[in-house]
Design a protein around this motif. Structure first.
Motif, short mmCIF file in Angstrom:
data_model
loop_
_atom_site.label_atom_id
_atom_site.label_comp_id
_atom_site.label_asym_id
_atom_site.label_seq_id
_atom_site.Cartn_x
_atom_site.Cartn_y
_atom_site.Cartn_z
N GLY A 351 -120.11 59.96 -58.98
CA GLY A 351 -119.14 60.40 -60.13
C GLY A 351 -119.82 60.60 -61.53
N LEU A 352 -118.74 60.94 -62.44
CA LEU A 352 -119.33 61.05 -63.92
C LEU A 352 -118.73 59.78 -64.58
N ALA A 353 -119.57 59.36 -65.35
CA ALA A 353 -119.22 58.35 -66.35
C ALA A 353 -118.74 58.90 -67.66
N CYS A 354 -119.12 58.31 -68.93
CA CYS A 354 -118.60 58.91 -70.14
C CYS A 354 -119.20 60.23 -70.35
N PRO A 355 -118.32 61.04 -71.09
CA PRO A 355 -117.16 60.79 -71.57
C PRO A 355 -115.95 61.14 -70.45
N TYR A 356 -116.15 61.39 -69.17
CA TYR A 356 -115.28 62.06 -68.38
C TYR A 356 -114.72 60.99 -67.38
N GLN A 360 -114.55 60.64 -58.80
CA GLN A 360 -114.43 61.36 -57.59
C GLN A 360 -115.45 62.78 -57.48
N CYS A 361 -115.91 62.95 -58.57
CA CYS A 361 -116.78 64.12 -58.84
C CYS A 361 -118.30 63.82 -58.08
N ARG A 362 -118.75 64.92 -57.43
CA ARG A 362 -119.83 64.88 -56.77
C ARG A 362 -120.86 65.91 -57.45
#
Length: 500
Positions: A351-356, A360-362
């Motif tokens: 996944g994506l952390a800050c700022p998103y 679920q993102c890969r």
């Protein structure tokens, strides 16, 4: 052997436990390291052997002292810094863990987090803790264990079991089970700590079904906090006088004492902290509020931006793809090409952390051509590390109103000059790397010496640094960021479509 006073810094991290011996001028005289290997029992699950962690503590201290050639009796104090959010539950009678340590990276509590969001708890939790509902933080990990192990939940209610982050686990064992404490910086990463009252929050504990009597006492970062048993260190009792989470330790070690001072650690993940002084800044754009440190009964706060994948991206190039043989090869290969050839890597492995904060993102690799070489891929990886940092710095500027004067950096990947030049170019601001790259251990040693009453924070002089100045035209840096943001949008949309 020498008989002058020395400090021991224990740095208990995600991949190893290390001990460093510092003299009173903060020169490193000896080091020792024991690997702590994680296990991956299921996709997204990351665990460690908690027993291996506590057994490593005495071993590395004693080895480092022997390597430094100093007398054990001359070691005046111990400072401990640790991987944050990682949680352990253990039997207070036997000292044995009842479940493996669940590591900060682990994502198995995503369903618990989703249920809390669906129940409308996000704003309440953010207001009380300064954090977000995310598997990253300790409380959801504890709840995951107790929801699957009724015996653990029952043991906690009866008072037979204790809960702690790694600092608590370390101190409990080093002190022979006499001290169950956590420092305020580690407490502030649990989702159970009220950042307004600086205490455990009864309603949050009830929300996660965690008995407050199982939690450690919250202490300041410096002072006579505990004492080792003779069996823990050469038959001697040594005071533990510093206790601080690893990223806050790096903030201290980098001398980020003024509001607006900001540091990034290029570790397994990337962790940016901006000192906001005795006032908390509004945490917008996915930033977190956290305690920076508490000295002389005065808390100081920080904005934090977490990046899940930073140095581990280079490890993936080496171990996963075989593009490089050593991490140091990344500088040579990336420096052999003038740019990435348009290739963009979005390293959303978990996944994506800050700022998103998109769990679920890969990950994705975009804009490949027949002319793409491994050098372009390696450079794209370094660019991804830097564009993520730029995103967080921009968010901190908006939230705090503080212009980025410079970025102080540490961590293993900070040895890469190509990376740091790219970072300065994207930030359009100086990047400063201290000559002492052990910022985390240095911060623990600084906390320890302040705990002994030998120094105040104002007594620490600035570190010698190497400075990387921007060389890239601003319009080129802006174009790189635009390409990164487009790649993130495409990758997130692709992941969403795949789930439908």
């Amino acid at each position: 052997m020498k008989d002058t006073p020395y400090l021991i810094a224990i740095d208990q991290g995600t991949t190893s436990t290390r001990a460093l011996i510092f003299d009173d001028d903060f020169n490193i005289l000896g080091t020792a390291r024991t690997p702590i290997r994680p296990s991956f029992p299921a996709p997204g699950h990351v665990e460690q052997d908690a027993g291996a962690i506590h057994r490593s503590l005495s071993a590395v201290m004693e080895e480092a002292v022997l390597q430094a050639g100093v007398a054990p009796a001359a070691c005046r104090g111990i400072g401990i810094t640790n991987q944050r959010e990682t949680v352990i539950i253990w039997d207070r009678h036997t000292g044995l863990p009842v479940y493996p340590a669940i590591v900060w990276q682990s994502r198995q509590s995503e369903d618990i987090c989703r249920n809390l969001r669906d129940a409308g708890c996000e704003e309440m939790i953010r207001t009380r803790t300064g954090l977000r509902i995310d598997p990253y933080f300790s409380a959801t990990k504890i709840r995951w264990i107790t929801s699957r192990r009724p015996d653990v939940a029952d043991g906690l209610r009866k008072g037979d079991l204790l809960i702690g982050t790694v600092d608590s686990w370390a101190v409990w064992h080093l002190s022979g089970g006499t001290r169950h404490i956590t420092d305020i910086t580690n407490a502030s990463r649990t989702l159970l700590f009220n950042i307004n009252t600086l205490t455990w929050d009864p309603e949050l504990c009830a929300l996660f079904d965690i008995p407050m009597h199982a939690l450690p006492e919250i202490v300041d970062n410096c002072g006579i906090l505990a004492e080792t048993t003779p069996t823990a260190f050469f038959g001697r009792r040594v005071p533990i006088t510093g206790l601080i989470g690893d990223q806050q330790a790096a903030l201290l070690g980098q001398r980020c004492f003024r509001p607006g001072d900001i540091k990034n650690t290029y570790g397994t993940g990337g962790f940016l902290l901006m000192n906001t002084g005795t006032q908390r800044a509004n945490a917008t754009d996915g930033l977190l509020q956290t305690v920076a440190y508490k000295l002389d009964d005065t808390p100081h706060f920080a904005l934090e931006g977490a990046i899940f994948v930073s140095g581990s991206l280079i490890q993936w190039l080496r171990d996963g793809l075989g593009l490089i043989e050593t991490a140091a090869d990344s500088a040579r290969l990336a420096g052999s090409v003038s740019d990435s050839g348009g290739v963009v890597i979005v390293p959303a492995f978990t996944g994506l952390a800050c700022p998103y904060w998109d769990e679920q993102c890969r990950g994705g690799i975009l804009n490949l051509t027949r002319g793409t070489t491994k050098a372009h891929l390696v450079r794209a990886a370094l660019e991804a590390m830097c564009t993520q940092v730029k995103d967080v710095c921009d968010a901190m500027t908006r939230a705090s109103g503080q212009t980025i004067r410079s970025l102080r950096v540490d961590g293993g990947a900070s040895a890469n000059p190509v990376l740091l030049q790219l970072q300065a170019d994207l930030l359009q601001a100086p990047v400063r790397r201290a000559d002492c790259v052990e910022a985390t251990a240095l911060g623990a040693a600084m906390a320890a010496v302040m705990g002994l009453g030998l120094k105040k924070i104002q007594d620490f002089s600035p570190l010698p640094v190497q400075t990387f100045l921007p060389q890239m035209p601003p319009e080129q840096a802006n174009a790189m960021m635009a390409r990164w943001h487009h790649a993130v949008d495409v990758t997130r949309q692709f992941t969403t479509n795949m789930e439908q």
